[in-house]
Design an enzyme around this catalytic site. Structure first.
Site, mmCIF file in Angstrom:
data_model
loop_
_atom_site.group_PDB
_atom_site.id
_atom_site.type_symbol
_atom_site.label_atom_id
_atom_site.label_comp_id
_atom_site.label_asym_id
_atom_site.label_seq_id
_atom_site.Cartn_x
_atom_site.Cartn_y
_atom_site.Cartn_z
ATOM 1 N N CYS A 113 0.884 -1.162 0.000
ATOM 2 C CA CYS A 113 0.000 0.000 0.000
ATOM 3 C C CYS A 113 0.913 1.200 0.000
ATOM 4 C CB CYS A 113 -0.929 0.038 1.209
ATOM 5 S SG CYS A 113 -1.897 1.564 1.203
ATOM 6 N N CYS A 116 -0.689 3.896 2.648
ATOM 7 C CA CYS A 116 -0.720 3.664 4.103
ATOM 8 C C CYS A 116 -0.468 2.193 4.406
ATOM 9 C CB CYS A 116 -2.028 4.166 4.701
ATOM 10 S SG CYS A 116 -3.513 3.755 3.744
ATOM 11 N N CYS A 118 -3.155 -0.542 3.518
ATOM 12 C CA CYS A 118 -4.306 -1.340 3.083
ATOM 13 C C CYS A 118 -3.870 -2.765 2.761
ATOM 14 C CB CYS A 118 -4.973 -0.695 1.873
ATOM 15 S SG CYS A 118 -5.555 0.968 2.221
#
Ligand code: FE
Length: 207
Positions: A113, A116, A118
């Site tokens: 990700c 962030c 995910c």
């Protein structure tokens, strides 16, 4: 196989510090009446017993032994999950739109990700600490071959590496290659070979 990303840059006491913060937050939320003393335990036990890499392992093992199921898993991951009768909620909780990328002798897939952290919770559980590390996220996109070799994955130069940005819209994960010499293994035995790292693309499966 390393359990941690080798380029990890957090302090050694990060887990202790995080645990103390979580405890403080939990105490405050209980004191304010937002959650009860059972809430956190209930969530944790859900991820220990219902959602975790054992689900991904079952799906991959089935795909290895059943080409038709593999085709369906690649075409519609969430529908394939429903076929195996996984617990209610498999298509929720960060797994609304999951997709799986198939490793082949020519193509090796890795998830990250870039924004962030995910991650496909229903099939892989909660992401490891290093998956959220900004250094890992930047480097795996910029120099994936180097990062993979730090994880112990040495790929031939002819193998194309594809990096999938697993995001809030699509949660990607990886269908690893079935190792040689596993032709006589049962589906359960095959599932036991799978690790979260293999289904993230930072490891291969050993027979
Ligand atoms: Fe994210």
């Amino acid at each position: 196989m390393p359990s941690n990303y080798p380029g990890f840059e957090y302090d050694a006491d990060r887990e202790t510090v995080s645990a103390a913060k979580v405890k403080a937050l939990e105490s405050l939320l209980i004191e304010k009446g937002v959650i009860t003393g059972q809430t956190v335990d209930t969530v944790l036990s859900h991820f220990e017993s219902k959602m975790g890499p054992f689900n991904g392992a079952k799906l991959v093992a089935r795909a290895w032994v059943d080409p038709d199921f593999k085709a369906r898993l690649l075409a519609d991951c969430n529908a394939a999950c429903e076929e195996l009768g996984f617990p209610t909620g498999m298509s929720g909780a960060e797994g609304e739109h999951m997709r799986i990328a198939e490793n082949t002798p020519e193509v090796h897939n890795v998830i990250v990700c870039s924004l962030c952290s995910c991650y496909p919770w229903p099939t892989l559980g909660l992401p490891p600490y290093w998956f959220k590390d900004p250094t890992f996220r930047a480097r795996v996109a910029r120099e994936p071959r180097v990062v993979l070799s730090e994880f112990g994955v040495e790929l031939d130069d002819s193998v194309e590496i594809r990096i999938w940005d697993t995001s809030a819209q699509i949660r990607w994960w990886v269908l690893p290659m079935r190792p040689e010499g596993t032709e006589n293994m049962s589906e359960e035995e095959l599932a036991a070979l799978l690790t979260p790292e293999a289904m993230m693309g930072v490891a291969t499966v050993k027979g």
